[in-house]
Each structure stands twice: as structure tokens, then as C-alpha cells.
Design a protein around this motif. Structure first.
Motif, PDB file in Angstrom:
ATOM      1  N   ALA A 205       8.959   4.738  12.278  1.00  0.00           N
ATOM      2  CA  ALA A 205       8.348   3.420  12.106  1.00  0.00           C
ATOM      3  C   ALA A 205       7.480   3.059  13.304  1.00  0.00           C
ATOM      4  O   ALA A 205       6.400   2.472  13.154  1.00  0.00           O
ATOM      5  CB  ALA A 205       9.427   2.366  11.892  1.00  0.00           C
ATOM      6  N   GLN A 209       3.348   2.407  13.458  1.00  0.00           N
ATOM      7  CA  GLN A 209       2.752   1.202  14.018  1.00  0.00           C
ATOM      8  C   GLN A 209       1.716   1.545  15.078  1.00  0.00           C
ATOM      9  O   GLN A 209       0.593   1.019  15.069  1.00  0.00           O
ATOM     10  CB  GLN A 209       3.841   0.320  14.620  1.00  0.00           C
ATOM     11  CG  GLN A 209       3.303  -0.953  15.264  1.00  0.00           C
ATOM     12  CD  GLN A 209       4.406  -1.776  15.930  1.00  0.00           C
ATOM     13  OE1 GLN A 209       5.548  -1.338  16.036  1.00  0.00           O
ATOM     14  NE2 GLN A 209       4.053  -2.959  16.383  1.00  0.00           N
ATOM     15  N   GLU A 215       2.576  -0.234   7.953  1.00  0.00           N
ATOM     16  CA  GLU A 215       4.020  -0.041   7.860  1.00  0.00           C
ATOM     17  C   GLU A 215       4.314   1.435   7.686  1.00  0.00           C
ATOM     18  O   GLU A 215       3.404   2.239   7.431  1.00  0.00           O
ATOM     19  CB  GLU A 215       4.598  -0.848   6.688  1.00  0.00           C
ATOM     20  CG  GLU A 215       3.928  -0.562   5.368  1.00  0.00           C
ATOM     21  CD  GLU A 215       4.360  -1.535   4.288  1.00  0.00           C
ATOM     22  OE1 GLU A 215       5.138  -2.448   4.597  1.00  0.00           O
ATOM     23  OE2 GLU A 215       3.913  -1.375   3.141  1.00  0.00           O
ATOM     24  N   GLN A 216       5.586   1.804   7.814  1.00  0.00           N
ATOM     25  CA  GLN A 216       5.955   3.214   7.734  1.00  0.00           C
ATOM     26  C   GLN A 216       5.570   3.825   6.391  1.00  0.00           C
ATOM     27  O   GLN A 216       5.159   4.987   6.317  1.00  0.00           O
ATOM     28  CB  GLN A 216       7.461   3.374   7.968  1.00  0.00           C
ATOM     29  CG  GLN A 216       7.930   4.831   7.936  1.00  0.00           C
ATOM     30  CD  GLN A 216       9.392   4.974   8.271  1.00  0.00           C
ATOM     31  OE1 GLN A 216       9.964   4.155   9.010  1.00  0.00           O
ATOM     32  NE2 GLN A 216      10.042   6.005   7.753  1.00  0.00           N
TER      33      GLN A 216
END
Length: 242
Positions: A205, A209, A215-216
């Protein structure tokens, strides 16, 4: 030479004429330099530097307690128009950001500047002295994106750094890379993310970013589309041994 190099030098009071096959910038950090380039004289100080074209004869005499940032670059890094312009006008008024860069690097102990500094600072130098819309400036902004892919890089910002309109930017990217600017940016972000997956234990994650993904799951979609695997799969397959 195959790659650029930054060095910090002191010249002293005598010098013979030198020539080399690579291009070179001379940026004063401290003191001043009486500089002769192909028979033309100039005085270099904190506000004025010089560009030495490949095979141009040059000599210099420095003041006491001098220090200069010398940037050596392969000639292949310059497009023909930019190189011709710099050959015609080799004495350069130094922009504030170039002077600031020289002062930062001027605190380095020793002569050789580490490769990480070269990677971070060279794009700004290329951009400052290349022609708007030139291949040299396009490569400079691409290097900036490669170093910081997670920053916001809208077309307007990229176009501003290249010095062209948005429509002209699209044409330049298509001509140079066969891609739109945003497609090239997406590739750069994914390449950066793959590198972090392979050489670090940073959570996926966080990698997403820092690479500029919202988002992931956005990273997962991009990697699955291009490589046919999830970030976890990629890490398991390509993880570098520590």
C-alpha cells in the motif's frame, strides 16, 4: 565517457589548454575564474558560468581559495540545436536554481560527487540551458519524473517544464516514444513500483501511494494488466536477495 559526472575542483593560478570529447559545465562555488574558451575570454563568478563544447580548447586561471562545480556530460545527451546554441553562447548567466544547486553540492567533502546527487541534480541543469521543446529538455523532464513518479504530473506541468503547449507536448512524446505523456508517466510509475517490490520490504500500500497511485488496487490493476500478476506475486517472483 559513458555517463555524466559531477566533480568539485580547485584550479590554482596556471593552466594549459585542454580539450576533451565530452561536454562540460563550469559553475563557480567560491572565488572566480579567468576563463579562456576558443580564444574568447570571460570572468566566471557566482553569477556567471560557462559551457565547454566537445573538443573546444579552454584554459583558466583561478583566484585564491577557489572551488568550482564541474559537470561532465556525454555529447549524446544534447540535441543538435541545443548544442549549437550553447557553442555560440558559452558564457552563461546562472539561474538562481543552478546557483543554489552549486552551493548545496559545494559542501560535499572531497572531489567526486555521489551518483545519487548527479541523478537528482542533472535534470535541472539540462533544463536550464536547453531549448524549449528540444530533445534535451524532454529527456530532462523525463529524468525528473523517473526520480519522483509519485508527484502530481499533469500534462500542464510537464508541458511547462518542456517549454511547449499541451498539444505540442503530445506530439513530442509521440515522436520520441510512440506514447502519450500520460502513458509514459504510467509506465514510469509502474517501473518505480516494480523496483520497490523487488528490492524492499515496504508494504505494498505504501509503495502504491509513493508511486502516485490513488490506492493499492490501482497498482494491482496496472501490474496485472502489464505483467499478468498481482504485486504480491511479483514480489515473490522477483524479490532480490538481501
Amino acid at each position: 565517457m559513458s555517463s555524466p559526472a559531477f566533480n568539485l575542483r580547485q584550479y590554482g593560478r596556471a593552466s594549459s589548454v585542454d580539450r576533451h570529447a565530452f561536454a562540460q559545465w563550469v559553475v563557480p562555488v567560491r572565488g572566480e575564474l579567468a576563463f579562456e574558451l576558443e580564444g574568447r575570454g570571460a570572468r566566471l563568478d557566482l553569477l556567471q558560468g560557462a559551457f565547454v563544447a566537445p573538443m573546444a580548447g579552454h584554459a583558466q586561471t583561478a583566484s585564491d581559495d577557489d572551488r568550482f562545480l564541474i559537470v561532465d556530460c556525454p555529447a549524446e545527451m544534447f540535441d543538435d540545436d541545443t548544442l549549437e546554441c550553447l557553442q555560440r553562447q558559452p558564457v552563461l548567466a546562472l539561474p538562481a536554481r543552478v546557483r543554489s544547486m552549486a552551493q548545496r553540492l559545494g559542501t560535499v567533502v572531497g572531489e567526486q560527487v555521489e551518483a545519487t546527487f548527479v541523478q537528482a541534480e542533472l535534470p535541472g541543469l539540462l533544463q536550464a540551458f536547453s531549448l524549449a521543446g528540444s530533445a534535451t529538455r524532454l529527456q530532462a523532464v523525463c529524468a525528473r519524473i523517473e526520480a519522483n513518479p509519485g508527484q502530481a504530473w499533469p500534462v500542464e506541468r510537464i508541458a511547462g517544464e518542456v517549454g511547449v503547449s499541451g498539444s505540442r507536448l503530445h506530439a513530442l512524446f509521440r515522436q520520441a516514444f510512440g506514447l502519450s505523456p500520460q502513458a509514459w508517466l504510467s509506465g514510469s510509475r509502474l517501473r518505480w513500483a516494480r523496483g520497490r517490490l523487488a528490492d524492499s520490504d515496504v508494504p505494498i500500500a505504501a509503495i502504491a501511494q509513493h508511486a502516485g497511485y490513488s490506492e493499492q488496487s490501482a497498482l494491482t490493476r496496472a501490474l496485472r494488466r502489464e505483467w499478468g500478476m498481482t504485486p504480491a506475486d511479483y514480489r515473490r517472483r522477483f524479490r532480490h536477495p538481501q
